[in-house]
Design a protein around this motif. Structure first.
Motif, short mmCIF file in Angstrom:
data_model
loop_
_atom_site.label_atom_id
_atom_site.label_comp_id
_atom_site.label_asym_id
_atom_site.label_seq_id
_atom_site.Cartn_x
_atom_site.Cartn_y
_atom_site.Cartn_z
N GLN A 1 -21.84 14.36 -13.09
CA GLN A 1 -21.89 12.92 -13.35
C GLN A 1 -21.27 12.63 -14.71
OE1 GLN A 1 -23.21 10.67 -11.06
NE2 GLN A 1 -23.16 12.49 -9.78
N THR A 2 -20.75 11.44 -14.86
CA THR A 2 -20.17 11.03 -16.13
C THR A 2 -21.28 10.92 -17.18
OG1 THR A 2 -18.45 9.83 -14.98
CG2 THR A 2 -18.83 9.24 -17.29
N VAL A 3 -21.00 11.39 -18.38
CA VAL A 3 -21.96 11.38 -19.47
C VAL A 3 -22.00 10.00 -20.11
CG1 VAL A 3 -22.47 12.35 -21.73
CG2 VAL A 3 -21.57 13.81 -19.93
N GLY A 4 -23.20 9.56 -20.45
CA GLY A 4 -23.41 8.39 -21.29
C GLY A 4 -22.98 7.09 -20.66
N PRO A 5 -22.80 6.05 -21.43
CA PRO A 5 -22.98 5.95 -22.88
C PRO A 5 -24.41 5.60 -23.28
CG PRO A 5 -21.98 3.95 -22.07
CD PRO A 5 -22.24 4.83 -20.88
N PHE A 6 -25.18 6.59 -23.65
CA PHE A 6 -26.56 6.39 -24.06
C PHE A 6 -26.87 7.06 -25.38
CE2 PHE A 6 -26.27 10.00 -21.20
CZ PHE A 6 -26.73 11.01 -22.01
N PHE A 7 -25.87 7.63 -26.03
CA PHE A 7 -26.11 8.44 -27.22
C PHE A 7 -26.77 7.67 -28.36
CE2 PHE A 7 -22.15 10.26 -25.37
CZ PHE A 7 -22.78 11.32 -24.75
N HIS A 8 -26.32 6.44 -28.59
CA HIS A 8 -26.85 5.67 -29.73
C HIS A 8 -28.33 5.35 -29.56
CE1 HIS A 8 -23.02 5.25 -31.71
NE2 HIS A 8 -22.48 4.90 -30.57
N TYR A 9 -28.82 5.40 -28.34
CA TYR A 9 -30.21 5.05 -28.08
C TYR A 9 -31.12 6.27 -28.03
CZ TYR A 9 -27.78 0.86 -26.68
OH TYR A 9 -26.95 -0.22 -26.67
N ALA A 10 -30.64 7.38 -27.50
CA ALA A 10 -31.52 8.49 -27.19
C ALA A 10 -31.48 9.65 -28.19
CB ALA A 10 -31.20 9.02 -25.80
N ALA A 40 -19.27 7.89 -28.80
CA ALA A 40 -19.24 9.35 -28.71
C ALA A 40 -20.30 9.95 -29.64
CB ALA A 40 -17.85 9.88 -29.11
N LEU A 41 -20.59 11.19 -29.39
CA LEU A 41 -21.53 11.93 -30.22
C LEU A 41 -20.89 13.27 -30.56
CD1 LEU A 41 -24.64 11.88 -31.14
CD2 LEU A 41 -24.92 13.52 -29.29
N ILE A 42 -20.90 13.62 -31.84
CA ILE A 42 -20.31 14.87 -32.32
C ILE A 42 -21.43 15.75 -32.85
CG2 ILE A 42 -18.63 15.93 -33.89
CD1 ILE A 42 -17.45 13.89 -31.87
N GLU A 43 -21.47 16.99 -32.39
CA GLU A 43 -22.37 17.98 -32.98
C GLU A 43 -21.52 18.95 -33.79
OE1 GLU A 43 -26.08 18.08 -29.85
OE2 GLU A 43 -24.75 19.82 -29.92
N LEU A 44 -22.00 19.29 -34.96
CA LEU A 44 -21.30 20.18 -35.87
C LEU A 44 -22.16 21.43 -36.09
CD1 LEU A 44 -19.45 19.34 -39.06
CD2 LEU A 44 -21.43 20.82 -39.26
N TRP A 45 -21.52 22.58 -35.98
CA TRP A 45 -22.15 23.88 -36.23
C TRP A 45 -21.29 24.58 -37.25
CZ3 TRP A 45 -26.50 24.96 -33.19
CH2 TRP A 45 -26.70 24.10 -32.11
N GLN A 46 -21.89 25.22 -38.25
CA GLN A 46 -21.07 25.85 -39.28
C GLN A 46 -21.82 26.97 -39.99
OE1 GLN A 46 -21.22 22.27 -42.22
NE2 GLN A 46 -20.88 24.11 -43.45
N ALA A 47 -21.04 27.84 -40.61
CA ALA A 47 -21.59 28.87 -41.49
C ALA A 47 -21.92 28.23 -42.84
CB ALA A 47 -20.57 29.99 -41.68
N ASP A 48 -22.70 28.94 -43.66
CA ASP A 48 -22.96 28.43 -45.00
C ASP A 48 -21.75 28.74 -45.89
OD1 ASP A 48 -23.17 31.13 -45.86
OD2 ASP A 48 -25.35 31.04 -46.05
N ALA A 49 -21.83 28.41 -47.16
CA ALA A 49 -20.70 28.57 -48.07
C ALA A 49 -20.24 30.01 -48.23
CB ALA A 49 -21.04 27.97 -49.44
N SER A 50 -21.14 30.97 -47.99
CA SER A 50 -20.76 32.38 -48.12
C SER A 50 -20.22 32.97 -46.82
CB SER A 50 -21.96 33.21 -48.60
OG SER A 50 -22.94 33.28 -47.58
N PHE A 91 -19.37 14.84 -27.08
CA PHE A 91 -19.93 14.18 -25.91
C PHE A 91 -19.39 12.75 -25.95
CE2 PHE A 91 -22.99 17.29 -27.40
CZ PHE A 91 -23.42 17.92 -26.24
N ALA A 92 -18.88 12.25 -24.83
CA ALA A 92 -18.35 10.88 -24.82
C ALA A 92 -18.31 10.34 -23.40
CB ALA A 92 -16.94 10.84 -25.41
N ARG A 93 -18.20 9.03 -23.31
CA ARG A 93 -18.10 8.38 -22.00
C ARG A 93 -16.89 8.94 -21.25
NH1 ARG A 93 -13.89 4.56 -23.13
NH2 ARG A 93 -13.97 4.03 -25.33
N GLY A 94 -17.02 9.06 -19.97
CA GLY A 94 -15.92 9.53 -19.15
C GLY A 94 -15.79 11.04 -19.08
N LEU A 95 -16.57 11.77 -19.85
CA LEU A 95 -16.51 13.23 -19.80
C LEU A 95 -17.55 13.74 -18.81
CD1 LEU A 95 -16.28 14.19 -23.58
CD2 LEU A 95 -14.42 14.02 -21.94
N LEU A 96 -17.15 14.66 -17.95
CA LEU A 96 -18.11 15.26 -17.04
C LEU A 96 -18.91 16.36 -17.71
CD1 LEU A 96 -15.99 15.43 -13.79
CD2 LEU A 96 -17.67 13.72 -14.47
#
Length: 189
Positions: free
Chosen positions: A11-20, A55-65, A118-123
């Motif tokens: 199913q198409t994702v969202g658009p519900f990100f701003h609420y949930a 849209a909703l963006i999730e960011l994953w990263q290492a620390d400064a070292s 994550f964004a509208r129109g993306l499966l």
């Protein structure tokens, strides 16, 4: 008689990100006033170059070292524990922003932010990376960047600006961002 369940189409994702999904401090991996804090920001654009406002963006990263956070993260920001993870919604102009630190290099590659879109129109969600532009030698030998056609590599390199780094995510069209796949998530493009 036992009935068998059959898979249903995606199913198409969202658009519900701003609420949930937003929560206090979601895009603040470190407070903006912390030593070494930078702003990592950009826009999410559709195939026509128009902003994607939900849209909703999730960011994953290492620390400064370059160490990847191994202990469980927390959705509650405490102001001093770096979890290596954040989430930001786009505004009406398609902008997103994180307050974070510059990641260090992991396993000999160039420093990068791992992003999920994550964004509208993306499966399904999309995966990509935003590499930091400062260490050209590390970019030149990064295994993922070297696996790409040279004219596509630039879509994965952020631009330095006065506050930190800017990175636009283009979902389709000219200069479409390179999206990555992981086992069970389709093919890279």
């Amino acid at each position: 008689m036992t009935s068998r369940l059959h898979p249903t189409p995606g199913q198409t994702v969202g658009p519900f990100f701003h609420y949930a999904l937003p929560y206090d401090g979601d895009s603040e991996l470190v407070p903006a006033s912390s030593p070494g804090a930078i702003r990592f920001h950009g826009r999410v654009l559709d195939g026509s170059g128009a902003p994607v406002p939900d849209a909703l963006i999730e960011l994953w990263q290492a620390d400064a070292s370059g160490a990847i956070v191994q202990q469980p993260g927390s959705l509650r920001r405490d102001g001093w524990t770096f979890t290596g993870w954040g989430r930001a919604s786009t505004d009406n102009a398609g902008h997103y922003s994180f307050s974070t630190i510059a990641p260090g290099a992991v396993e000999g590659g160039a420093p990068f932010f791992a992003l999920t879109v994550f964004a509208r129109g993306l499966l399904d969600r999309l995966f990509t990376r935003a590499y930091l532009p400062e260490d050209e030698a590390a970019l030149a030998v990064d295994p993922l960047l070297n696996s790409l056609n040279p004219d596509r590599r630039a879509t994965l390199v952020a631009e330095a600006d006065a506050q930190g780094h800017a990175f636009d995510i283009r979902l389709q069209g000219r200069d479409e961002t390179v999206f990555l796949t992981f086992p069970g998530h389709g093919a890279a493009h």
